[in-house]
Enzyme design. Structure first.
Site, mmCIF file in Angstrom:
data_model
loop_
_atom_site.group_PDB
_atom_site.id
_atom_site.type_symbol
_atom_site.label_atom_id
_atom_site.label_comp_id
_atom_site.label_asym_id
_atom_site.label_seq_id
_atom_site.Cartn_x
_atom_site.Cartn_y
_atom_site.Cartn_z
ATOM 1 N N ARG A 82 0.952 -1.299 0.146
ATOM 2 C CA ARG A 82 -0.167 -0.273 0.054
ATOM 3 C C ARG A 82 0.739 1.222 -0.117
ATOM 4 O O ARG A 82 1.242 1.806 1.216
ATOM 5 C CB ARG A 82 -0.991 0.073 1.340
ATOM 6 C CG ARG A 82 -1.772 1.458 1.302
ATOM 7 C CD ARG A 82 -2.781 1.403 0.135
ATOM 8 N NE ARG A 82 -3.601 0.105 0.562
ATOM 9 C CZ ARG A 82 -4.562 0.190 -0.595
ATOM 10 N NH1 ARG A 82 -4.573 0.795 -1.478
ATOM 11 N NH2 ARG A 82 -5.516 -0.956 -0.238
ATOM 12 N N HIS B 116 0.803 3.161 -10.538
ATOM 13 C CA HIS B 116 -0.395 3.585 -9.521
ATOM 14 C C HIS B 116 0.232 4.415 -8.531
ATOM 15 O O HIS B 116 0.319 3.770 -7.261
ATOM 16 C CB HIS B 116 -1.212 2.246 -8.984
ATOM 17 C CG HIS B 116 -2.270 2.539 -8.098
ATOM 18 N ND1 HIS B 116 -2.484 3.309 -6.965
ATOM 19 C CD2 HIS B 116 -3.723 2.099 -8.413
ATOM 20 C CE1 HIS B 116 -3.489 3.375 -6.609
ATOM 21 N NE2 HIS B 116 -4.525 2.781 -7.415
ATOM 22 N N GLU C 42 -2.208 8.740 -11.212
ATOM 23 C CA GLU C 42 -1.485 7.494 -11.956
ATOM 24 C C GLU C 42 -1.235 7.789 -13.459
ATOM 25 O O GLU C 42 -2.155 7.993 -14.019
ATOM 26 C CB GLU C 42 -2.575 6.525 -11.571
ATOM 27 C CG GLU C 42 -2.613 6.332 -9.874
ATOM 28 C CD GLU C 42 -3.775 5.581 -9.692
ATOM 29 O OE1 GLU C 42 -4.134 4.778 -10.416
ATOM 30 O OE2 GLU C 42 -4.457 5.976 -8.505
HETATM 31 O O1 TA6 Z 1 -6.516 4.170 -8.778
HETATM 32 C C1 TA6 Z 1 -7.736 4.274 -7.977
HETATM 33 C C2 TA6 Z 1 -8.515 2.978 -7.761
HETATM 34 O O2 TA6 Z 1 -8.745 2.189 -8.727
HETATM 35 C C3 TA6 Z 1 -9.540 3.179 -6.640
HETATM 36 O O3 TA6 Z 1 -10.539 2.725 -7.031
HETATM 37 C C4 TA6 Z 1 -8.825 2.455 -5.267
HETATM 38 O O4 TA6 Z 1 -9.378 0.947 -5.452
HETATM 39 C C5 TA6 Z 1 -7.506 2.236 -5.617
HETATM 40 O O5 TA6 Z 1 -7.339 2.124 -6.981
HETATM 41 C C6 TA6 Z 1 -6.843 1.263 -4.710
HETATM 42 O O6 TA6 Z 1 -6.922 0.135 -5.124
HETATM 43 P P1 TA6 Z 1 -6.538 -1.303 -4.164
HETATM 44 O O7 TA6 Z 1 -6.824 -2.484 -5.027
HETATM 45 O O8 TA6 Z 1 -4.897 -0.993 -4.169
HETATM 46 O O9 TA6 Z 1 -7.009 -0.938 -2.856
#
Ligand code: TA6
Length: 321
Positions: free
Chosen positions: A30, A126, A228
């Site tokens: 995370r 991301h 991202e």
């Molecule tokens: O990039 C945005 C997103 O798609 C949000 O919808 C949220 O789910 C985030 O990614 C984090 O996703 P994760 O699977 O890492 O919790």
């Protein structure tokens, strides 16, 4: 191939990492720069498959390391298809992730199709950026762009002006190759430029979603924002046999030296104005109409920008780098 930290010497970390992130094979990390591939978000047909695809949970191997000019270190990681991946995603593929840690952070993912049939894939670098206080942040560069609002049934809307965040935001900006700047009062701006991508995601979970994520501190939303670089939604890519596609993100931060100079000058101007009703001098403003801390090339070369060695994790706790 997950960059977990990038901190130029003498500066604050550029990337955000959750204090509650796990570093085990079962969970995504995370923070830093998770790699989403070959799908973005939930799998289009099978919700039991991992959110954001397979790449960020895979074990990659180090293909090359080298010390480049100046303070830049290059690392190339590789991951390819296997019987396990074929069961979930029935295509041959090879991914090379090239990361350069220097005065700037460069992330370059090259996706190749060595197989005999075409495939379509979505990708996201991301990236979690660290901010002091989300209330002081303005995200510049996406004004006028269309975006899919993931919190409103993917309704397509138009971005009016710069982005301020005071609630959960989850947007896929479309048809944009623009540089995005994360501006924050009194702190060096973070510049994010890209190639090979026509969609940009901006996400902040805000309070309720932060509390729902067990690897995310309840107040974590106050000190992070995701911008991202993606091939998502209408920007997914089809690779014919033998074709490759590259998606690249360059992250740079104005040097604080220049920012503090500007801040001091602004304070002097304010005190002159207040003290003697001084002449209103035009403030230094960039083309976007907001003052910005950008280190002129000359200043950069005069200031040693040695970077603390960033840390890169190959998505397996056993062989973090
Ligand atoms: O990039 C945005 C997103 O798609 C949000 O919808 C949220 O789910 C985030 O990614 C984090 O996703 P994760 O699977 O890492 O919790």
């Amino acid at each position: 191939a997950h960059v977990v930290h990038f901190q130029p010497r003498g500066q604050d970390p550029v990337l955000w990492m959750s204090s509650e992130s796990r570093f085990d094979d079962a969970q995504p990390i995370r923070g830093g720069v998770p790699l989403c591939w070959p799908w973005f978000g939930a799998h289009p047909a099978d919700s039991s498959l991992p959110q954001h695809g397979l790449a960020r949970l895979a074990n990659w191997e180090v293909a090359k390391t080298s010390q480049m000019t100046g303070d830049t270190t290059e690392l190339i990681m590789r991951w390819g298809d296997s019987a396990a991946t074929q069961q979930v995603w029935p295509h041959a593929f090879e991914l090379l992730m090239r990361v350069c840690f220097g005065e700037e952070l460069t992330l370059e993912l090259t996706i190749s199709n060595p197989g005999d049939k075409a495939f379509e894939c979505a990708t996201a670098l991301h990236t979690y950026f660290a901010v002091e206080n989300i209330a002081d942040v303005t995200i510049v560069g996406l004004a006028g762009r269309r975006f899919m609002d993931q919190l409103d049934n993917d309704t397509v809307k138009i971005q009016s002006g710069s982005i301020r965040i005071g609630q959960e935001v989850d947007r896929v900006y479309l048809d944009t190759e623009d540089e995005v700047v994360i501006e924050e009062t009194g702190r060096p701006a973070i510049h994010i430029s890209k190639t090979g991508s026509k969609s940009t995601v901006v996400w902040n979970p805000w309070i309720a979603k932060s509390q729902r994520m067990e690897d995310f501190p309840d107040l974590g939303y106050q000190t992070m924002v995701c911008v991202e670089t993606t091939n998502a939604e209408t920007d997914t890519r089809v690779l014919e046999p033998s074709q490759s596609h590259g998606i690249r993100q360059l992250v740079s931060r104005a040097h604080p030296y220049r920012c503090s100079q500007l801040a001091r000058r602004r304070q002097r101007l304010e005190s002159i104005k207040q003290g003697r009703g001084g002449r209103q001098r035009s403030r230094q403003r960039n083309s976007r109409g907001s003052s910005e801390c950008r280190t002129p090339r000359s200043a950069r070369t005069n200031i040693a920008c040695c970077n603390a060695p960033a840390t890169l994790r190959s998505a397996s706790p056993r062989n973090s780098a």
